[in-house]
Design an enzyme around this catalytic site. Sequence first.
Site, mmCIF file in Angstrom:
data_model
loop_
_atom_site.group_PDB
_atom_site.id
_atom_site.type_symbol
_atom_site.label_atom_id
_atom_site.label_comp_id
_atom_site.label_asym_id
_atom_site.label_seq_id
_atom_site.Cartn_x
_atom_site.Cartn_y
_atom_site.Cartn_z
ATOM 1 C CB SER A 1 -0.292 19.218 3.171
ATOM 2 O OG SER A 1 -0.755 18.425 4.244
ATOM 3 C CE1 TYR B 1 4.636 18.987 5.087
ATOM 4 C CE2 TYR B 1 2.343 18.945 5.792
ATOM 5 C CZ TYR B 1 3.343 18.542 4.922
ATOM 6 O OH TYR B 1 3.025 17.689 3.886
HETATM 7 P P1 NAP Z 1 8.871 11.633 0.850
HETATM 8 O O1 NAP Z 1 8.507 10.235 0.545
HETATM 9 O O2 NAP Z 1 9.555 11.965 2.126
HETATM 10 O O3 NAP Z 1 9.728 12.208 -0.374
HETATM 11 C C1 NAP Z 1 10.168 13.542 -0.368
HETATM 12 C C2 NAP Z 1 10.847 13.841 -1.672
HETATM 13 O O4 NAP Z 1 11.235 15.233 -1.650
HETATM 14 C C3 NAP Z 1 12.111 13.042 -1.888
HETATM 15 O O5 NAP Z 1 12.218 12.759 -3.264
HETATM 16 C C4 NAP Z 1 13.219 14.004 -1.426
HETATM 17 O O6 NAP Z 1 14.478 13.802 -2.061
HETATM 18 C C5 NAP Z 1 12.646 15.321 -1.881
HETATM 19 N N1 NAP Z 1 13.180 16.471 -1.165
HETATM 20 C C6 NAP Z 1 13.060 16.768 0.147
HETATM 21 N N2 NAP Z 1 13.675 17.920 0.422
HETATM 22 C C7 NAP Z 1 14.208 18.368 -0.743
HETATM 23 C C8 NAP Z 1 14.966 19.491 -1.112
HETATM 24 N N3 NAP Z 1 15.307 20.420 -0.203
HETATM 25 N N4 NAP Z 1 15.352 19.623 -2.401
HETATM 26 C C9 NAP Z 1 14.997 18.708 -3.331
HETATM 27 N N5 NAP Z 1 14.285 17.605 -3.045
HETATM 28 C C10 NAP Z 1 13.893 17.444 -1.763
HETATM 29 O O7 NAP Z 1 7.576 12.571 0.846
HETATM 30 P P2 NAP Z 1 6.165 12.412 0.115
HETATM 31 O O8 NAP Z 1 5.227 11.863 1.088
HETATM 32 O O9 NAP Z 1 6.317 11.783 -1.209
HETATM 33 O O10 NAP Z 1 5.794 13.970 -0.045
HETATM 34 C C11 NAP Z 1 5.827 14.639 -1.295
HETATM 35 C C12 NAP Z 1 5.072 15.946 -1.137
HETATM 36 O O11 NAP Z 1 3.728 15.667 -0.737
HETATM 37 C C13 NAP Z 1 5.639 16.848 -0.055
HETATM 38 O O12 NAP Z 1 5.559 18.204 -0.465
HETATM 39 C C14 NAP Z 1 4.716 16.619 1.126
HETATM 40 O O13 NAP Z 1 4.691 17.719 1.987
HETATM 41 C C15 NAP Z 1 3.410 16.395 0.417
HETATM 42 N N6 NAP Z 1 2.414 15.664 1.189
HETATM 43 C C16 NAP Z 1 2.609 14.362 1.554
HETATM 44 C C17 NAP Z 1 1.629 13.697 2.282
HETATM 45 C C18 NAP Z 1 1.742 12.259 2.696
HETATM 46 O O14 NAP Z 1 0.855 11.775 3.396
HETATM 47 N N7 NAP Z 1 2.773 11.539 2.306
HETATM 48 C C19 NAP Z 1 0.466 14.380 2.646
HETATM 49 C C20 NAP Z 1 0.309 15.693 2.275
HETATM 50 C C21 NAP Z 1 1.283 16.326 1.534
HETATM 51 P P3 NAP Z 1 15.596 12.756 -1.483
HETATM 52 O O15 NAP Z 1 15.086 11.388 -1.816
HETATM 53 O O16 NAP Z 1 16.831 13.064 -2.208
HETATM 54 O O17 NAP Z 1 15.648 12.979 -0.014
#
Ligand code: NAP
Length: 242
Positions: free
Chosen positions: A140, A153
């Site tokens: 991130s 984070y």
């Molecule tokens: P999201 O929509 O909240 O989805 C998170 C995903 O991770 C879901 O599939 C969830 O599974 C899974 N997950 C969470 N905890 C877990 C665990 N302990 N074991 C296995 N699976 C787990 O988040 P996202 O925005 O797609 O984020 C994906 C990645 O990108 C993350 O690492 C986040 O930090 C990073 N990121 C996101 C953004 C952004 O703006 N969205 C920006 C920077 C970085 P369930 O569906 O079963 O809960």
Amino acid sequence: MKCALVTGGSRGIGKAICTELATLGYYILINYRSNEAEANDTLAQVRAKGSDGEILAFDVADRNQISSVLGGWIEKNADKEIEVLVNNAGIKDDGLMMWMKDEQWDQVLGTSLNGFFFVTRLILNNMLLRRYGRIINVVSLSGIKGMAGQVNYSAAKAGVIGSTKALAQEVGRRGITVNAVAPGFIKTDMTGELNEKELQGLIPVKRFGNPEEVAYTVGFLASPRSGYITGEVISVNGGLYT
Ligand code: NAP
């Protein structure tokens, strides 16, 4: 059969990565923790792209679940090679450090940083034996510049960036590359509470990104074409640095 494992593949960026890697012909191992319906939806999207896959439910923060579910899968599927690993699962639990609870620290670090360590260590051995692999860690902007309210984070993601660079140096000679992709604001459940209209003014391209825009970059890093790129962090953030 060549497989790609995507942690957190049920929703958001992970779902888009699963479908992108499916278009590259990979058999997709879709990991999730709790949302089975969304994991099934990802599998349907993978199949709609003409590929196939299966769902592996485990908590990336739990080393016992990883060794029983993922370790068990590896033992039973000697004919399948995990050639690509995308460590994408992550959570946030924000708050000022002054009031941050132990659990907020432990769970956020446990998912991103410990999750990276436990899952990658298990997959690495076969990649080393086969002398080929692509490891991509979703980090991130917060891990690069730090973000107020996200000491946990930011630390977790900065830790994964350090691990990416160190592991790249350990395994480069065995044909394995290790890179990170650092998204800015991407439209997913994680950013659902944020006010895009208010924040988009800060972003040079004036909008939040889509999960697919992160997935395309991951797809390139997962392909053989990226073989001379390792230990890198590629930002996908619409130009947002400050
Ligand atoms: P999201 O929509 O909240 O989805 C998170 C995903 O991770 C879901 O599939 C969830 O599974 C899974 N997950 C969470 N905890 C877990 C665990 N302990 N074991 C296995 N699976 C787990 O988040 P996202 O925005 O797609 O984020 C994906 C990645 O990108 C993350 O690492 C986040 O930090 C990073 N990121 C996101 C953004 C952004 O703006 N969205 C920006 C920077 C970085 P369930 O569906 O079963 O809960």
